[in-house]
Design a protein around this motif. Structure first.
Motif, PDB file in Angstrom:
ATOM      1  N   ALA A 161       0.834  -1.209   0.000  1.00 28.59           N
ATOM      2  CA  ALA A 161       0.000   0.000   0.000  1.00 28.59           C
ATOM      3  C   ALA A 161       0.865   1.254   0.000  1.00 28.59           C
ATOM      4  N   ALA A 162       1.939   1.235   0.788  1.00 29.62           N
ATOM      5  CA  ALA A 162       2.835   2.391   0.837  1.00 29.62           C
ATOM      6  C   ALA A 162       3.584   2.559  -0.477  1.00 29.62           C
ATOM      7  N   ALA A 163       3.999   1.450  -1.095  1.00 30.75           N
ATOM      8  CA  ALA A 163       4.683   1.532  -2.382  1.00 30.75           C
ATOM      9  C   ALA A 163       3.761   2.166  -3.426  1.00 30.75           C
ATOM     10  N   ILE A 164       2.504   1.753  -3.418  1.00 26.89           N
ATOM     11  CA  ILE A 164       1.517   2.348  -4.337  1.00 26.89           C
ATOM     12  C   ILE A 164       1.349   3.835  -4.035  1.00 26.89           C
ATOM     13  N   ALA A 165       1.284   4.192  -2.752  1.00 28.60           N
ATOM     14  CA  ALA A 165       1.130   5.599  -2.366  1.00 28.60           C
ATOM     15  C   ALA A 165       2.324   6.437  -2.813  1.00 28.60           C
ATOM     16  N   VAL A 166       3.530   5.873  -2.722  1.00 31.24           N
ATOM     17  CA  VAL A 166       4.731   6.608  -3.151  1.00 31.24           C
ATOM     18  C   VAL A 166       4.705   6.838  -4.659  1.00 31.24           C
ATOM     19  N   VAL A 167       4.473   5.780  -5.415  1.00 35.39           N
ATOM     20  CA  VAL A 167       4.550   5.867  -6.878  1.00 35.39           C
ATOM     21  C   VAL A 167       3.458   6.765  -7.452  1.00 35.39           C
TER      22      VAL A 167
END
Length: 155
Positions: free
Chosen positions: A19-25
């Motif tokens: 979820a955090a990786a998606i939020a960063v990208v």
């Protein structure tokens, strides 16, 4: 036989990272792009492939990795955060990251421990830099909470 809470825990940590990786990208980098476009952060580059120290990985990979670790922390502590919904808890988490990490901890580690120059507490007390950090991490946290909630089946 393992209980449901012990079998779900590694999955929730993985979901927090993803979820955090998606939020960063998506949101984190989009806000950086907009802030650069409107000259709030004129030297910032979103989705940058520029190598960063110490291992020379692309900046976006570095951001996704560290963002993912923040997501793991969020997955661990979200029930203890104030706010009713996960998006609100995520927003509050983003504010905590901005204050505790980017304005205090990261400059301390980089400046004092790693002896890297130009790392000042609280963004050097530059109001635009502080606002930019708050906007970026607010968007990151809010998106993290939303995506984590959708992926984990929570509201």
């Amino acid at each position: 036989m393992a209980s449901a809470s012990t079998t779900a825990r590694p999955l929730s940590l993985l979901l927090g990272f993803v979820a955090a990786a998606i939020a960063v990208v998506t949101v984190h980098q989009s806000i950086i792009h907009l802030l650069a476009l409107y000259k709030v952060l004129p030297n910032a580059q979103a989705w940058s492939m520029r190598p960063v120290a110490p291992y020379g990985v692309p900046q976006i990979v570095n951001s996704v990795f560290w963002g993912g670790l923040w997501g793991v922390l969020f997955a661990t502590i979200w029930p203890k955060l104030p706010g009713g919904t996960l998006w609100l808890r995520g927003l509050i988490f983003g504010w905590l990251i901005a204050v505790l990490s980017n304005w205090i901890l990261v400059p301390l580690v980089k400046g004092v421990i790693l002896k890297m120059p130009n790392n000042f507490f609280f963004g050097g007390f530059d109001p635009l830099r502080m606002l930019a950090t708050a906007l970026i991490l607010s968007g990151f946290g809010l998106t993290l909470g939303l995506v984590y909630g959708l992926m984990a089946g929570r509201s």
